[in-house]
Design a protein around this motif. Structure first.
Motif, PDB file in Angstrom:
ATOM      1  N   ILE A   1       0.829  -1.202   0.000  1.00  0.00           N
ATOM      2  CA  ILE A   1       0.000   0.000   0.000  1.00  0.00           C
ATOM      3  C   ILE A   1       0.867   1.257   0.000  1.00  0.00           C
ATOM      4  CG2 ILE A   1      -1.800   1.278   1.222  1.00  0.00           C
ATOM      5  CD1 ILE A   1      -2.748  -1.440   0.248  1.00  0.00           C
ATOM      6  N   LEU A   2       0.606   2.132  -0.951  1.00  0.00           N
ATOM      7  CA  LEU A   2       1.215   3.460  -0.967  1.00  0.00           C
ATOM      8  C   LEU A   2       0.158   4.446  -0.488  1.00  0.00           C
ATOM      9  CD1 LEU A   2       3.261   5.684  -1.681  1.00  0.00           C
ATOM     10  CD2 LEU A   2       2.432   5.565  -4.058  1.00  0.00           C
ATOM     11  N   ALA A   3       0.354   5.012   0.697  1.00  0.00           N
ATOM     12  CA  ALA A   3      -0.571   6.000   1.249  1.00  0.00           C
ATOM     13  C   ALA A   3      -0.098   7.395   0.866  1.00  0.00           C
ATOM     14  CB  ALA A   3      -0.656   5.872   2.766  1.00  0.00           C
ATOM     15  N   VAL A   4      -1.020   8.237   0.431  1.00  0.00           N
ATOM     16  CA  VAL A   4      -0.693   9.579  -0.040  1.00  0.00           C
ATOM     17  C   VAL A   4      -1.543  10.603   0.703  1.00  0.00           C
ATOM     18  CG1 VAL A   4      -0.616  11.146  -2.009  1.00  0.00           C
ATOM     19  CG2 VAL A   4      -0.108   8.707  -2.331  1.00  0.00           C
ATOM     20  N   GLY A   5      -0.891  11.517   1.421  1.00  0.00           N
ATOM     21  CA  GLY A   5      -1.594  12.578   2.121  1.00  0.00           C
ATOM     22  C   GLY A   5      -1.660  13.827   1.264  1.00  0.00           C
ATOM     23  N   LEU A   6      -2.841  14.137   0.753  1.00  0.00           N
ATOM     24  CA  LEU A   6      -3.015  15.320  -0.097  1.00  0.00           C
ATOM     25  C   LEU A   6      -3.278  16.569   0.742  1.00  0.00           C
ATOM     26  CD1 LEU A   6      -5.322  14.001  -2.969  1.00  0.00           C
ATOM     27  CD2 LEU A   6      -2.836  14.262  -2.990  1.00  0.00           C
ATOM     28  N   GLY A   7      -3.187  17.726   0.092  1.00  0.00           N
ATOM     29  CA  GLY A   7      -3.561  18.975   0.733  1.00  0.00           C
ATOM     30  C   GLY A   7      -2.376  19.881   1.034  1.00  0.00           C
TER      31      GLY A   7
ATOM     32  N   THR B   1     -15.332  27.041   7.699  1.00  0.00           N
ATOM     33  CA  THR B   1     -14.801  25.945   8.490  1.00  0.00           C
ATOM     34  C   THR B   1     -14.934  26.302   9.967  1.00  0.00           C
ATOM     35  OG1 THR B   1     -12.916  24.415   8.630  1.00  0.00           O
ATOM     36  CG2 THR B   1     -12.416  26.770   8.603  1.00  0.00           C
ATOM     37  N   PRO B   2     -15.054  25.338  10.862  1.00  0.00           N
ATOM     38  CA  PRO B   2     -15.237  25.652  12.282  1.00  0.00           C
ATOM     39  C   PRO B   2     -14.042  26.384  12.878  1.00  0.00           C
ATOM     40  CG  PRO B   2     -15.773  23.354  11.819  1.00  0.00           C
ATOM     41  CD  PRO B   2     -15.100  23.893  10.597  1.00  0.00           C
ATOM     42  N   LYS B   3     -14.269  27.167  13.923  1.00  0.00           N
ATOM     43  CA  LYS B   3     -13.186  27.933  14.556  1.00  0.00           C
ATOM     44  C   LYS B   3     -12.172  27.022  15.245  1.00  0.00           C
ATOM     45  CE  LYS B   3     -15.768  28.803  18.844  1.00  0.00           C
ATOM     46  NZ  LYS B   3     -16.294  29.859  19.747  1.00  0.00           N
ATOM     47  N   ASP B   4     -12.618  25.826  15.645  1.00  0.00           N
ATOM     48  CA  ASP B   4     -11.705  24.891  16.295  1.00  0.00           C
ATOM     49  C   ASP B   4     -11.215  23.819  15.324  1.00  0.00           C
ATOM     50  OD1 ASP B   4     -14.180  23.745  16.030  1.00  0.00           O
ATOM     51  OD2 ASP B   4     -14.166  22.725  17.975  1.00  0.00           O
ATOM     52  N   VAL B   5     -11.084  24.206  14.052  1.00  0.00           N
ATOM     53  CA  VAL B   5     -10.722  23.238  13.019  1.00  0.00           C
ATOM     54  C   VAL B   5      -9.358  22.599  13.288  1.00  0.00           C
ATOM     55  CG1 VAL B   5      -9.662  24.944  11.472  1.00  0.00           C
ATOM     56  CG2 VAL B   5     -10.639  22.851  10.527  1.00  0.00           C
ATOM     57  N   ASP B   6      -8.455  23.313  13.950  1.00  0.00           N
ATOM     58  CA  ASP B   6      -7.140  22.737  14.239  1.00  0.00           C
ATOM     59  C   ASP B   6      -7.259  21.492  15.113  1.00  0.00           C
ATOM     60  OD1 ASP B   6      -8.088  24.448  16.227  1.00  0.00           O
ATOM     61  OD2 ASP B   6      -6.068  24.928  16.958  1.00  0.00           O
ATOM     62  N   ILE B   7      -8.134  21.551  16.111  1.00  0.00           N
ATOM     63  CA  ILE B   7      -8.348  20.393  16.987  1.00  0.00           C
ATOM     64  C   ILE B   7      -9.051  19.277  16.225  1.00  0.00           C
ATOM     65  CG2 ILE B   7      -9.518  19.593  19.077  1.00  0.00           C
ATOM     66  CD1 ILE B   7      -9.229  22.453  20.172  1.00  0.00           C
ATOM     67  N   LEU B   8     -10.035  19.643  15.426  1.00  0.00           N
ATOM     68  CA  LEU B   8     -10.792  18.642  14.673  1.00  0.00           C
ATOM     69  C   LEU B   8      -9.903  17.902  13.679  1.00  0.00           C
ATOM     70  CD1 LEU B   8     -14.081  20.639  13.948  1.00  0.00           C
ATOM     71  CD2 LEU B   8     -13.616  19.030  15.796  1.00  0.00           C
ATOM     72  N   VAL B   9      -9.024  18.638  13.007  1.00  0.00           N
ATOM     73  CA  VAL B   9      -8.115  18.013  12.043  1.00  0.00           C
ATOM     74  C   VAL B   9      -7.205  17.014  12.744  1.00  0.00           C
ATOM     75  CG1 VAL B   9      -6.149  18.426  10.518  1.00  0.00           C
ATOM     76  CG2 VAL B   9      -8.166  19.872  10.344  1.00  0.00           C
ATOM     77  N   GLU B  10      -6.642  17.398  13.874  1.00  0.00           N
ATOM     78  CA  GLU B  10      -5.750  16.499  14.608  1.00  0.00           C
ATOM     79  C   GLU B  10      -6.479  15.241  15.065  1.00  0.00           C
ATOM     80  OE1 GLU B  10      -2.595  16.496  14.967  1.00  0.00           O
ATOM     81  OE2 GLU B  10      -2.168  18.462  14.095  1.00  0.00           O
ATOM     82  N   ASP B  11      -7.691  15.404  15.567  1.00  0.00           N
ATOM     83  CA  ASP B  11      -8.433  14.249  16.063  1.00  0.00           C
ATOM     84  C   ASP B  11      -8.861  13.324  14.920  1.00  0.00           C
ATOM     85  OD1 ASP B  11      -8.061  15.217  18.568  1.00  0.00           O
ATOM     86  OD2 ASP B  11     -10.157  15.643  18.998  1.00  0.00           O
TER      87      ASP B  11
ATOM     88  N   THR C   1      -4.811  24.966   7.664  1.00  0.00           N
ATOM     89  CA  THR C   1      -5.295  23.980   8.634  1.00  0.00           C
ATOM     90  C   THR C   1      -6.453  23.141   8.114  1.00  0.00           C
ATOM     91  OG1 THR C   1      -4.643  25.459  10.427  1.00  0.00           O
ATOM     92  CG2 THR C   1      -6.124  23.661  10.983  1.00  0.00           C
ATOM     93  N   ALA C   2      -7.439  23.765   7.500  1.00  0.00           N
ATOM     94  CA  ALA C   2      -8.608  23.018   7.029  1.00  0.00           C
ATOM     95  C   ALA C   2      -8.270  22.073   5.886  1.00  0.00           C
ATOM     96  CB  ALA C   2      -9.704  23.996   6.588  1.00  0.00           C
ATOM     97  N   ASP C   3      -7.096  22.260   5.275  1.00  0.00           N
ATOM     98  CA  ASP C   3      -6.685  21.415   4.157  1.00  0.00           C
ATOM     99  C   ASP C   3      -5.490  20.535   4.526  1.00  0.00           C
ATOM    100  OD1 ASP C   3      -6.946  20.508   1.486  1.00  0.00           O
ATOM    101  OD2 ASP C   3      -5.371  21.871   0.812  1.00  0.00           O
ATOM    102  N   ALA C   4      -5.188  20.443   5.804  1.00  0.00           N
ATOM    103  CA  ALA C   4      -3.968  19.767   6.245  1.00  0.00           C
ATOM    104  C   ALA C   4      -4.195  18.331   6.708  1.00  0.00           C
ATOM    105  CB  ALA C   4      -3.311  20.557   7.372  1.00  0.00           C
ATOM    106  N   LEU C   5      -5.397  17.794   6.521  1.00  0.00           N
ATOM    107  CA  LEU C   5      -5.687  16.449   7.012  1.00  0.00           C
ATOM    108  C   LEU C   5      -4.723  15.414   6.446  1.00  0.00           C
ATOM    109  CD1 LEU C   5      -7.617  14.577   8.634  1.00  0.00           C
ATOM    110  CD2 LEU C   5      -8.897  14.285   6.503  1.00  0.00           C
ATOM    111  N   GLY C   6      -4.497  15.450   5.140  1.00  0.00           N
ATOM    112  CA  GLY C   6      -3.614  14.468   4.519  1.00  0.00           C
ATOM    113  C   GLY C   6      -2.217  14.500   5.106  1.00  0.00           C
TER     114      GLY C   6
ATOM    115  N   CYS D   1       3.803   2.156   2.783  1.00  0.00           N
ATOM    116  CA  CYS D   1       4.734   3.272   2.601  1.00  0.00           C
ATOM    117  C   CYS D   1       3.911   4.527   2.337  1.00  0.00           C
ATOM    118  CB  CYS D   1       5.738   3.006   1.473  1.00  0.00           C
ATOM    119  SG  CYS D   1       5.014   2.765  -0.161  1.00  0.00           S
ATOM    120  N   ALA D   2       4.532   5.687   2.407  1.00  0.00           N
ATOM    121  CA  ALA D   2       3.737   6.915   2.364  1.00  0.00           C
ATOM    122  C   ALA D   2       4.517   8.080   1.787  1.00  0.00           C
ATOM    123  CB  ALA D   2       3.257   7.263   3.773  1.00  0.00           C
ATOM    124  N   LEU D   3       3.763   9.042   1.264  1.00  0.00           N
ATOM    125  CA  LEU D   3       4.349  10.298   0.818  1.00  0.00           C
ATOM    126  C   LEU D   3       3.293  11.385   0.912  1.00  0.00           C
ATOM    127  CD1 LEU D   3       3.437  11.391  -2.308  1.00  0.00           C
ATOM    128  CD2 LEU D   3       4.503   9.246  -2.913  1.00  0.00           C
ATOM    129  N   THR D   4       3.746  12.632   0.916  1.00  0.00           N
ATOM    130  CA  THR D   4       2.837  13.771   0.851  1.00  0.00           C
ATOM    131  C   THR D   4       3.401  14.748  -0.179  1.00  0.00           C
ATOM    132  OG1 THR D   4       1.771  15.562   2.100  1.00  0.00           O
ATOM    133  CG2 THR D   4       3.953  14.859   2.854  1.00  0.00           C
TER     134      THR D   4
END
Length: 257
Positions: free
Chosen positions: A85-91, A230-240, A96-101, A121-124
């Protein structure tokens, strides 16, 4: 078919679901979009699974493991017989709102250096504006070199219903178009374009303001439609959300770690 299909990446919002399971914490939906529906809806063909849960928004961290396990089982179902599996984190990691990947990428347990027969394996690739290189070109070059069984793409999505922000995890074998949720379409990533099986997983973290206006005020479409909220606490939501998705991927595919 739901209204405002163009402003959502979520299959449960642009077409009626076929199957539903509910265990009290997670509600699981399945949607199949065939060629006829794809043309009608303007959405890609494929199977879509959605796991809805209030765990993140309600801060129920003790339930994250259970959500990760359910999401991991879903991913395994979409990637049967895939050992490499090659995992790819986009964004964009700086937005912050686009940093999930990127956040998921940083939490993955890569194992290709330990076992080249069954691995994760992985890349961004970051974004075009930062690198000057299309995400597709980077992913295609790496995939052609290492020959994975499948490419697993992680990205933030757009929802039509504000209630689905950080509450709905979608898995699909239809591929993904980077930036499509914010009208910044790049080259599509799917089996046809890459030559490898592509499965994507994501969670909505933004919604169009016009969608909110219609939901609460019956406002006409247009004008505010270009604004993305996007929510004001998006930084916490993205991390979780990243904790849950990375846990799912590690549990399902980080063999030999």
């Amino acid at each position: 078919m739901r209204q405002n299909a163009g402003y959502t990446d979520m299959a449960v919002e642009f077409y009626r679901h076929k199957h539903v399971r509910d265990d009290g914490l997670i509600r699981y939906y399945e949607v199949d979009v065939d060629g006829k529906l794809s043309k009608k809806l303007g959405k890609p063909c494929g199977k879509y699974a959605t796991l809805e849960t209030p765990a993140v928004l309600s801060g129920r961290t003790e339930e994250y493991g259970r959500v990760s396990d359910a999401l991991g089982a879903c991913l395994k179902g979409y990637l049967k017989d895939c050992d490499k599996i090659l995992a790819v984190g986009l964004g964009n990691p700086d937005l912050t709102a686009d940093a999930l990947g990127d956040r998921v990428f940083k939490r993955l347990t890569v194992t290709r250096h330990l076992n080249d027969k069954k691995y994760l394996c992985a890349l961004t690739p970051n974004v075009l504006g930062m690198t000057g290189i299309e995400s597709y070109d980077i992913i295609s070059a790496v995939a052609d070199r290492i020959k994975p069984d499948a490419v697993l793409v992680i990205d933030a999505l757009t929802a039509a219903a504000p209630s689905r922000i950080a509450s709905a995890f979608q898995v699909t074998d239809s591929g993904i178009t980077p930036g499509s949720g914010v009208e910044n379409h790049r080259r599509r990533l799917d089996e046809k374009s890459l030559g490898f099986r592509v499965v994507s997983v994501g969670v909505p973290l933004v919604v169009y303001s016009s969608t909110i206006a219609r939901e609460f005020c019956s406002a006409a479409e247009g004008g505010a439609g270009d604004m993305i909220v996007t929510p004001k606490d998006v930084d916490i939501l993205v991390e979780d959300c990243a904790k849950i998705i990375s846990g799912a991927i590690n549990g399902a595919f980080a063999v030999g770690a």
